[in-house]
Enzyme design. Structure first.
Site, PDB file in Angstrom:
ATOM      1  N   ASN A  20     -28.368  14.319  10.070  1.00 40.31           N
ATOM      2  CA  ASN A  20     -29.624  13.585   9.912  1.00 40.31           C
ATOM      3  C   ASN A  20     -29.339  12.420   8.966  1.00 40.31           C
ATOM      4  O   ASN A  20     -29.208  12.609   7.768  1.00 40.31           O
ATOM      5  CB  ASN A  20     -30.698  14.524   9.321  1.00 40.31           C
ATOM      6  N   LYS A  22     -31.204  10.092   8.127  1.00 43.28           N
ATOM      7  CA  LYS A  22     -32.395   9.621   7.401  1.00 43.28           C
ATOM      8  C   LYS A  22     -32.440   8.085   7.478  1.00 43.28           C
ATOM      9  O   LYS A  22     -32.039   7.519   8.494  1.00 43.28           O
ATOM     10  CB  LYS A  22     -32.392  10.161   5.968  1.00 43.28           C
ATOM     11  N   HIS A 106     -39.745  17.614   9.463  1.00 43.70           N
ATOM     12  CA  HIS A 106     -38.863  17.575   8.286  1.00 43.70           C
ATOM     13  C   HIS A 106     -39.726  17.524   7.020  1.00 43.70           C
ATOM     14  O   HIS A 106     -40.786  16.902   7.014  1.00 43.70           O
ATOM     15  CB  HIS A 106     -37.948  16.351   8.364  1.00 43.70           C
ATOM     16  N   GLU A 108     -39.465  15.830   4.450  1.00 42.38           N
ATOM     17  CA  GLU A 108     -39.764  14.467   3.991  1.00 42.38           C
ATOM     18  C   GLU A 108     -40.935  13.886   4.777  1.00 42.38           C
ATOM     19  O   GLU A 108     -41.747  13.129   4.240  1.00 42.38           O
ATOM     20  CB  GLU A 108     -38.503  13.586   4.107  1.00 42.38           C
ATOM     21  N   GLU A 183     -34.798  24.662   6.106  1.00 40.76           N
ATOM     22  CA  GLU A 183     -34.414  23.716   5.064  1.00 40.76           C
ATOM     23  C   GLU A 183     -35.281  23.960   3.832  1.00 40.76           C
ATOM     24  O   GLU A 183     -36.394  23.421   3.734  1.00 40.76           O
ATOM     25  CB  GLU A 183     -34.615  22.276   5.552  1.00 40.76           C
ATOM     26  N   GLY A 189     -30.901  17.433  -0.654  1.00 40.46           N
ATOM     27  CA  GLY A 189     -30.460  16.302  -1.465  1.00 40.46           C
ATOM     28  C   GLY A 189     -30.293  16.628  -2.938  1.00 40.46           C
ATOM     29  O   GLY A 189     -30.117  15.736  -3.760  1.00 40.46           O
ATOM     30  N   SER A 228     -28.084  20.462   1.286  1.00 43.91           N
ATOM     31  CA  SER A 228     -26.836  20.339   0.526  1.00 43.91           C
ATOM     32  C   SER A 228     -25.659  21.071   1.160  1.00 43.91           C
ATOM     33  O   SER A 228     -24.826  21.661   0.458  1.00 43.91           O
ATOM     34  CB  SER A 228     -27.041  20.794  -0.933  1.00 43.91           C
TER      35      SER A 228
HETATM   36  P1  13P Z   1     -28.886  17.046   2.395  1.00 45.08           P
HETATM   37  O1  13P Z   1     -27.782  17.597   3.245  1.00 45.08           O
HETATM   38  O2  13P Z   1     -28.630  15.657   1.904  1.00 45.08           O
HETATM   39  O3  13P Z   1     -29.288  18.002   1.308  1.00 45.08           O
HETATM   40  O4  13P Z   1     -30.196  16.894   3.359  1.00 45.08           O
HETATM   41  C1  13P Z   1     -30.554  17.950   4.139  1.00 45.08           C
HETATM   42  C2  13P Z   1     -31.573  17.479   5.104  1.00 45.08           C
HETATM   43  O5  13P Z   1     -32.675  17.146   4.744  1.00 45.08           O
HETATM   44  C3  13P Z   1     -31.185  17.396   6.529  1.00 45.08           C
HETATM   45  O6  13P Z   1     -32.290  17.205   7.340  1.00 45.08           O
END
Ligand code: 13P
Length: 276
Positions: A20, A22, A106, A108, A183, A189, A228
């Site tokens: 992803n 982003k 997601h 976010e 997640e 992150g 992560s």
């Molecule tokens: P990270 O791998 O940067 O923690 O992000 C995970 C994520 O949100 C994947 O959709």
């Protein structure tokens, strides 16, 4: 079905690794990254690999990834088929660009863009109608985990989607190999990965939740872990019995890291599962 005895108790689902990206990238860096992945992943035949890139770069992804073993997908989809929805992307636009997967719900999107269980369910429906494989994200915040509410929150997120699917839609979602992604918000992150045991416990809970609807489907649905994931922790996570791969954020922007994670998924599959 009678499985060969050496496979009893082993994972029968094919691993899946999804990057992803982003809101990262530009034409030049995407080209470098994708060309490296095309080369690096070309021999990995035992698992499935996807990159979900920002919408403006889907056409570029298609040009580079067509006829490779890497699929591409969107990071969200609007629930409406078309219309006056400025800034939104319809499911058919994604399929028009050759996408086969789409990330939905997601955290976010939920936290920063006010999406919720109801809109996630509507988006799921729009995605399967268009023939996209949905990757439906669920997961709790740290406050929810600390309050002992992880399963309550995840159940609510799961049930909103499952309850919205009639039998016909559920069958269609299975035909499209729907994916769930666990997640935990606190792991995204943050560098704080869930322990393999924490991930396994919630993945098993998710599978049981699907089994309440359809036990056979539950045994087939892939549930991937995100938060992560890096090359260094991929193996301990992906070997857990209900973890079928990963949804990778930051590490998917680094060709070496992403390739190493895909290699873990590929080699674990080769050693423990039947390759398709
Ligand atoms: P990270 O791998 O940067 O923690 O992000 C995970 C994520 O949100 C994947 O959709």
């Amino acid at each position: 079905m009678n499985w060969p005895t050496e496979l009893i108790g082993q994972k029968m689902r094919r691993n899946l690794v999804v990057g992803n990206w982003k809101m990262h990238g530009n034409m030049q860096s995407n080209q470098l990254l994708l060309n490296r992945l095309i080369k690096g992943l070309s021999g990995f035949k035992n698992a499935d690999y996807v990159v979900c890139v920002p919408s403006p770069y889907l056409f570029q992804a298609r040009l580079l990834l067509e006829n490779t073993n890497i699929a591409w997908g969107g990071q969200n989809v609007n629930q409406h088929e078309q219309g006056a929805f400025t800034g939104a992307v319809a499911a058919n636009m994604l399929t028009d660009l050759g996408c086969t997967y789409v990330i939905l719900g997601h955290s976010e999107r939920r936290n920063l863009f006010y999406e919720n269980n109801l809109t996630a369910a509507a988006r799921f429906d729009a995605a399967i109608k268009a023939g996209l494989t949905p990757i439906m994200c669920v997961g709790e915040t740290v406050a929810e985990r600390d309050a002992g509410l992880t399963e309550v929150i995840v159940a609510g997120q799961m049930d909103a989607v499952l309850a919205s699917l009639g039998d016909k839609e559920f069958a269609k979602a299975m035909e499209l190999n729907m994916v769930f992604a666990y997640e935990p918000v606190w792991a995204i992150g943050s560098g704080k990965t869930a322990s393999p045991e924490q991930a396994q416990s919630v993945h098993q809970f998710i599978r049981h939740r699907i089994a309440r609807r359809n036990a056979e489907a539950a045994s087939k649905v892939r549930i991937i872990y995100g938060g992560s994931v890096k090359a260094a922790n991929a193996e301990e996570l992906f070997t857990m019995p209900d973890v079928d791969g990963g949804l990778i954020g930051g590490a998917s922007l680094n060709a070496d890291e992403f390739e190493a994670i895909c290699q873990v998924a590929n080699s674990l599959q080769a050693s423990t599962c039947l390759a398709e």
